[in-house]
Scaffold this active site. Structure first.
Site, PDB file in Angstrom:
ATOM      1  N   GLY A  70       0.815  -1.206   0.000  1.00  0.00           N
ATOM      2  CA  GLY A  70       0.000   0.000   0.000  1.00  0.00           C
ATOM      3  C   GLY A  70       0.848   1.254   0.000  1.00  0.00           C
ATOM      4  N   CYS A  71       0.252   2.338   0.414  1.00  0.00           N
ATOM      5  CA  CYS A  71       0.925   3.635   0.427  1.00  0.00           C
ATOM      6  C   CYS A  71       2.226   3.577   1.224  1.00  0.00           C
ATOM      7  CB  CYS A  71      -0.011   4.678   1.036  1.00  0.00           C
ATOM      8  SG  CYS A  71       0.758   6.269   1.339  1.00  0.00           S
ATOM      9  N   PHE A  72       3.305   4.032   0.615  1.00  0.00           N
ATOM     10  CA  PHE A  72       4.594   3.956   1.309  1.00  0.00           C
ATOM     11  C   PHE A  72       4.689   4.905   2.490  1.00  0.00           C
ATOM     12  CE2 PHE A  72       6.184   5.993  -2.925  1.00  0.00           C
ATOM     13  CZ  PHE A  72       5.520   7.190  -2.683  1.00  0.00           C
TER      14      PHE A  72
END
Length: 212
Positions: free
Chosen positions: A45-47
């Protein structure tokens, strides 16, 4: 869609119950010692959230947000966001295996950092760039990751199948404005709704791993 959420959706998400992964899964049975400074590359997912979680883990000296699995030419936010470059948003974790093992990092990854049962998405973020993937940097890491996924599957650690894959490919650092995003933007709505709960879960569920 990127992290462009309506305020209403953010408010609902912020008030929702804990995610499927905000639990402590069993420790990895296969977790051999390693010597010298090591790196791990994980996607989930979003880093922003991955970075925020792992930079708080004891033994981790550096976390870089970036892109893994595609070419250098396409390793930029605009191209990766098109979902055609084969990259995954990922983090490169530099750690001291005398303090924290690779298996322990994977335990954090599966417990609080993301939901390994979501295919090509994490929460509101949809697309292959948000897939759950491990990019082993050594054969030993590949062996540990493969065995751990099998262990968690056999233990029925999750109600749904684990979709995390082991992949190959280089890592490229993301643009400067993505680095340390949560630290620099603690009140950003997406951070408050989706990443603060992960950091809180780490502190509550695995306090022995959190830096003092």
């Amino acid at each position: 869609m990127r992290r462009l959420l309506s305020l209403a959706f953010i408010a609902i998400a912020a008030c929702s119950s804990a995610s499927a992964t905000e639990r402590v899964v069993p420790a990895a049975r296969l977790d051999p010692p390693a010597a010298g400074q090591q790196t791990a590359v994980l996607a989930g997912g979003c880093f922003w959230g991955l970075e925020a979680v792992f930079e708080r883990v004891k033994g981790v000296s550096n976390v870089v947000s970036g892109y893994a699995g595609g070419s250098r030419e396409d390793a930029n936010y605009e191209r990766v966001s098109s979902e055609v470059t084969k990259h995954a948003e990922a983090v490169r974790i530099t750690y001291d295996p005398k303090v924290v093992s690779y298996g322990t990092l994977l335990r954090v990854y599966f417990s609080v950092a993301h939901d390994p049962t979501q295919l090509n998405r994490q929460g509101p973020d949809v697309g292959t760039s948000y897939r759950s993937a491990i990019f082993p940097q050594t054969k030993a890491q590949a062996d540990v990751a493969r065995a751990y996924i099998s262990q968690l599957t056999s233990a029925h650690a999750f109600a749904r199948p684990i979709v995390t894959k082991l992949e190959n490919g280089p890592f490229f650092a993301a643009e400067a404005y993505h680095q340390d995003f949560m630290r620099r933007n603690p009140n950003y709505p997406y951070i408050v709704a989706h990443d603060v709960p992960k950091v809180r879960a780490l502190a509550q569920l695995m306090p022995q791993l959190v830096k003092g």
